[in-house]
Design an enzyme around this catalytic site. Sequence first.
Site, PDB file in Angstrom:
ATOM      1  N   HIS A  52       0.998  -0.960   0.317  1.00  0.00           N
ATOM      2  CA  HIS A  52      -0.368  -0.086   0.484  1.00  0.00           C
ATOM      3  C   HIS A  52       0.753   1.436  -0.127  1.00  0.00           C
ATOM      4  O   HIS A  52       0.839   1.865  -0.464  1.00  0.00           O
ATOM      5  CB  HIS A  52      -1.227  -0.288   1.510  1.00  0.00           C
ATOM      6  CG  HIS A  52      -1.729   0.829   1.126  1.00  0.00           C
ATOM      7  ND1 HIS A  52      -2.199   2.585   1.922  1.00  0.00           N
ATOM      8  CD2 HIS A  52      -3.055   1.071  -0.041  1.00  0.00           C
ATOM      9  CE1 HIS A  52      -3.426   3.098   1.351  1.00  0.00           C
ATOM     10  NE2 HIS A  52      -3.782   1.994   0.421  1.00  0.00           N
ATOM     11  N   CYS A  53       2.066   1.609   1.294  1.00  0.00           N
ATOM     12  CA  CYS A  53       2.913   2.260   0.392  1.00  0.00           C
ATOM     13  C   CYS A  53       3.869   2.868  -0.595  1.00  0.00           C
ATOM     14  O   CYS A  53       3.910   4.057  -1.021  1.00  0.00           O
ATOM     15  CB  CYS A  53       4.001   1.986   2.004  1.00  0.00           C
ATOM     16  SG  CYS A  53       3.052   1.664   3.702  1.00  0.00           S
TER      17      CYS A  53
END
Length: 378
Positions: free
Chosen positions: A355-356
């Site tokens: 996600h990052c």
Amino acid sequence: MTETLPSTPRADGFRMPGEFEPHAGCWMLWPERGDNWRLGARPAQQAFAAVAQAIARFEPVTLGVSSRQYLHARDVLPASVRVVELSANDSWMRDCGPTFVVNESGAVRGIDWEFNAWGGLNGGLYFPWDQDSLVARKVLEMERAGRYRADFVLEGGSIHTDGQGTLLTTEECLLNPNRNPGLGKAEIEARLEEYLGVEQVIWLPRGVVDDETSGHVDNLCCFLRPGVVVLTWTDDASDPQHAVSLETLEILSSCRDARGRRLEIHKLHQPGPLRITPEEAEGVDRIEGTLPRRAGDRLAASYVNFYLANGGLILPTFGEGRDAEAAAILAALCPERRIVPVPAREILLGGGNIHCITQQQPAGQPHAVPKPPPAAAH
Ligand code: KQY
């Protein structure tokens, strides 16, 4: 040049959509710094390429890369991924990229937050961050999307929304004095409402244990859809993560969202705990001013750090017994999505996860439709 708008998204009728809403595509950056990624970032590059390839099965992916690495990245990445030259200090598109907002007519614009590498000179992760600070603006320029410039430090990984007025965030990050020291909780909340078009901010005290981002919410919990949240969990009461997950569960169970609904909460048991091995630590260049990687340090591993693509869920896996359990839980919760596990330990070693390193661009029209020329008089 893309227009920098003088107003705010809320004033213009824009809101941040949920990640589960339709996307036009996904943005990523290419890892290369040897003081964050081991072995000159080669293993991380393979992992990022696998993530890009997995997402490209569901939606267009654009990956930004330095001029030095352009030919190499182009060679490693599949043809389905668009590769563009885009300078950055590292590769965390979630945090230095724009947060996109949409309106009722399907127009798409972006917010360019201030970025200070997760805390600036007071606990931040590296210096300088001058190129990261320009990434959001450059992405919006490439998309010809209107830009809101927020005079406020915020990383995309520190917020999750249901797209219907509710925002999840953590006090550990947003109230950290190394982000917006002059602002109190109420002022920060007012800015979140103004820029993201939300009405209800659910404040969670802390993020995942030993998360170097000061507790980004995207590693702790997220919305699968409005009213449904997944939360990283451990049954081991002796693990400090247990208290963090339990307090989060208590808050999420007792609150209501912006539409007055109670939240349905599902636990995803964490892997590990996982720690950096001596061999992994040894492969990272030690440079003063960058967070050191030491053997034995705990990694902030969580299955919640997945990416929702159009019809897909790109799940970080760690070569652990819990991998299959996490995939099965998410498959049951999201029958409309294909779960794609991607080995992600190499991303985790750099301090974040899938996600990052991604940022969704919502479906819609990013540039203003040009007005037709006035009809010629006869
Ligand atoms: O997890 C993230 N959102 C970013 C992590 C940055 C780590 C830099 N070493």
